[in-house]
Design an enzyme around this catalytic site. Structure first.
Site, short mmCIF file in Angstrom:
data_model
loop_
_atom_site.label_atom_id
_atom_site.label_comp_id
_atom_site.label_asym_id
_atom_site.label_seq_id
_atom_site.Cartn_x
_atom_site.Cartn_y
_atom_site.Cartn_z
N ILE A 12 5.04 -6.26 4.91
CA ILE A 12 6.05 -6.01 5.95
C ILE A 12 5.37 -5.63 7.26
O ILE A 12 5.75 -6.12 8.33
CB ILE A 12 7.02 -4.89 5.50
CG1 ILE A 12 7.76 -5.29 4.23
CG2 ILE A 12 8.02 -4.58 6.61
CD1 ILE A 12 8.64 -4.20 3.65
N GLU A 85 2.49 3.92 -1.70
CA GLU A 85 2.29 3.29 -3.01
C GLU A 85 3.67 2.84 -3.49
O GLU A 85 4.64 3.59 -3.39
CB GLU A 85 1.68 4.28 -3.99
CG GLU A 85 0.29 4.76 -3.59
CD GLU A 85 -0.75 3.65 -3.64
OE1 GLU A 85 -0.51 2.64 -4.33
OE2 GLU A 85 -1.80 3.79 -2.99
N THR A 86 3.76 1.60 -4.03
CA THR A 86 5.09 1.01 -4.19
C THR A 86 5.46 0.52 -5.58
O THR A 86 6.57 0.03 -5.76
CB THR A 86 5.25 -0.17 -3.21
OG1 THR A 86 4.23 -1.14 -3.48
CG2 THR A 86 5.15 0.29 -1.77
N TYR A 186 8.25 6.78 -8.28
CA TYR A 186 8.28 6.11 -6.98
C TYR A 186 9.57 6.43 -6.23
O TYR A 186 9.55 6.82 -5.06
CB TYR A 186 8.15 4.59 -7.16
CG TYR A 186 8.41 3.81 -5.89
CD1 TYR A 186 7.57 3.95 -4.79
CD2 TYR A 186 9.49 2.94 -5.80
CE1 TYR A 186 7.81 3.24 -3.61
CE2 TYR A 186 9.73 2.22 -4.64
CZ TYR A 186 8.90 2.38 -3.55
OH TYR A 186 9.14 1.69 -2.40
#
Length: 375
Positions: A12, A85-86, A186
């Site tokens: 992104i 962190e995804t 997450y």
């Protein structure tokens, strides 16, 4: 304007940077060039980094470093905070890493903005649909409910659908006022990030905007990362002539939103005062089930890749979630331009032009199985 994008070399971030440069803005990108996303030689081998490296002021650093934050923030008007962190599944066993980057990294930013001189006028945050956990549902009598995590006992028997007190429920689009009850580490970190940004920034006179992105995809997303991005994971499996293991019964659904639409929505948040101190869903507003995703990819790649609906599942995964995007439409004038079919066509055309990456997905599954998180 002078705009800092954290995670500015990511999927992104790099797309946003290029569009903002076209609009005349001066961009600084802070990124740690994580090998999980960019490979082992990112400065020469990462297309995402290469696309921006001569067009932005690039700082190779991390949001967990106060010194890197101070260097990056110098003279900036806007901060777009994308660095995180995804991986939902990975977050369930690399807990400290996710907390350190997503929560502590954001805390450093806010500490600087609160206690030191700066020129920042607005912070735009990449929040996530994961903060909702399971989405919004309706009972037979019309009542609205927000179910919690599904029972492992039910899923072990192949019953994956959502129930509320034993009653089947109807899936509804999730609006910004829906209950926030994340089901993964997450999601918890993204909830914390959003709450800190929206609370602290307003208290110090800095505008804040949070975008709860749905599942973002498109040309340029990492085909190396086996931990997140169902479209890239499936594509890498297909290109390696490996079969696809579809979890649960394949009817679990997500809201897939094309990268150009995400970039356009984010720019509206940067430029429009109407966005200040608000949170917005960013998605297509249409659910697509995983079996449809796999079938569409196989058809577009013109392969005979076998699909296996296995009944396997991951603890922490939700069943359904898709966005109600009426708020961002009415308040910011956002309209998604890419249907799922149009976006997938562009994505698969791009993948066909890329080198075939090693399929490391099984490694991520083995890690989860070893932790008791994959059934």
């Amino acid at each position: 304007m002078k705009i800092l994008i954290t995670g500015g070399a990511g999927f992104i971030g790099s797309n946003l940077a290029l569009k903002l440069i076209d609009l005349g803005h001066d961009i600084t990108a802070l990124d740690n060039l994580s090998p999980q996303i960019h490979g082992d030689e990112p400065e020469t081998g990462s297309p995402l980094f290469i696309s921006i490296k001569d067009k932005v002021t690039f700082i190779h650093g991390t949001v967990t470093s106060e010194a890197d934050w101070k260097k990056a923030l110098d003279g900036q008007d806007i901060v777009v905070h994308l660095a995180a962190e995804t991986g939902t599944g990975q977050s369930m066993y690399e807990i400290k890493k996710y907390v350190d980057v997503n929560i502590a990294g954001t805390a450093i930013l806010l500490d600087i903005l609160t206690n030191q001189k700066h020129t920042v006028k607005k912070v735009v945050l990449a929040s996530s649909r994961s903060i909702y956990g399971e989405g919004k549902y309706q009972l037979k009598d019309g009542g609205i409910v927000y179910p919690g995590q599904r029972s492992a006992l039910d899923m072990d028997k192949g019953d994956f659908e959502i129930k509320y007190n034993g009653e089947n429920v109807l899936l509804m689009p999730t609006d910004e006022g829906s209950k926030i009850h994340p089901s993964s580490v997450y999601g918890i970190t993204k909830q914390n990030q959003e709450q800190m940004i929206m609370t602290v920034c307003q208290s110090i006179g800095v505008a804040a905007v949070a975008f709860r992105y749905q599942n973002v995809y498109g040309p340029g997303q990492s085909l190396k990362n086996p931990y997140t991005g169902i479209l890239s994971i499936f594509s890498t499996q297909i290109k390696n002539n490996n079969g696809i293991n579809i979890f649960e019964d394949g009817k679990e659904s997500r809201d897939f939103v094309y990268i150009d639409d995400v970039v356009n929505a984010t720019i509206l948040g940067i430029e429009k005062n109407e966005a200040d101190n608000e949170v917005f869903n960013v998605g297509m507003g249409i659910p697509v089930d995983v079996l449809t995703v796999a079938d569409t990819l196989v058809r577009n790649y013109k392969t005979n890749t076998p699909l296996s609906v296995s009944g396997n599942y991951r603890l922490g995964d939700i069943r359904h979630n898709y966005a109600d995007i009426s708020k961002i439409k009415s308040k910011l004038g956002f309209e998604p331009m890419f249907t799922f079919e149009k976006g997938i066509e562009r994505f698969t055309n791009w993948v066909n032009a890329q080198a075939i990456e090693e399929d490391n997905y099984q490694r991520s599954i083995d890690e989860m199985r070893a932790k008791g998180l994959y059934k």
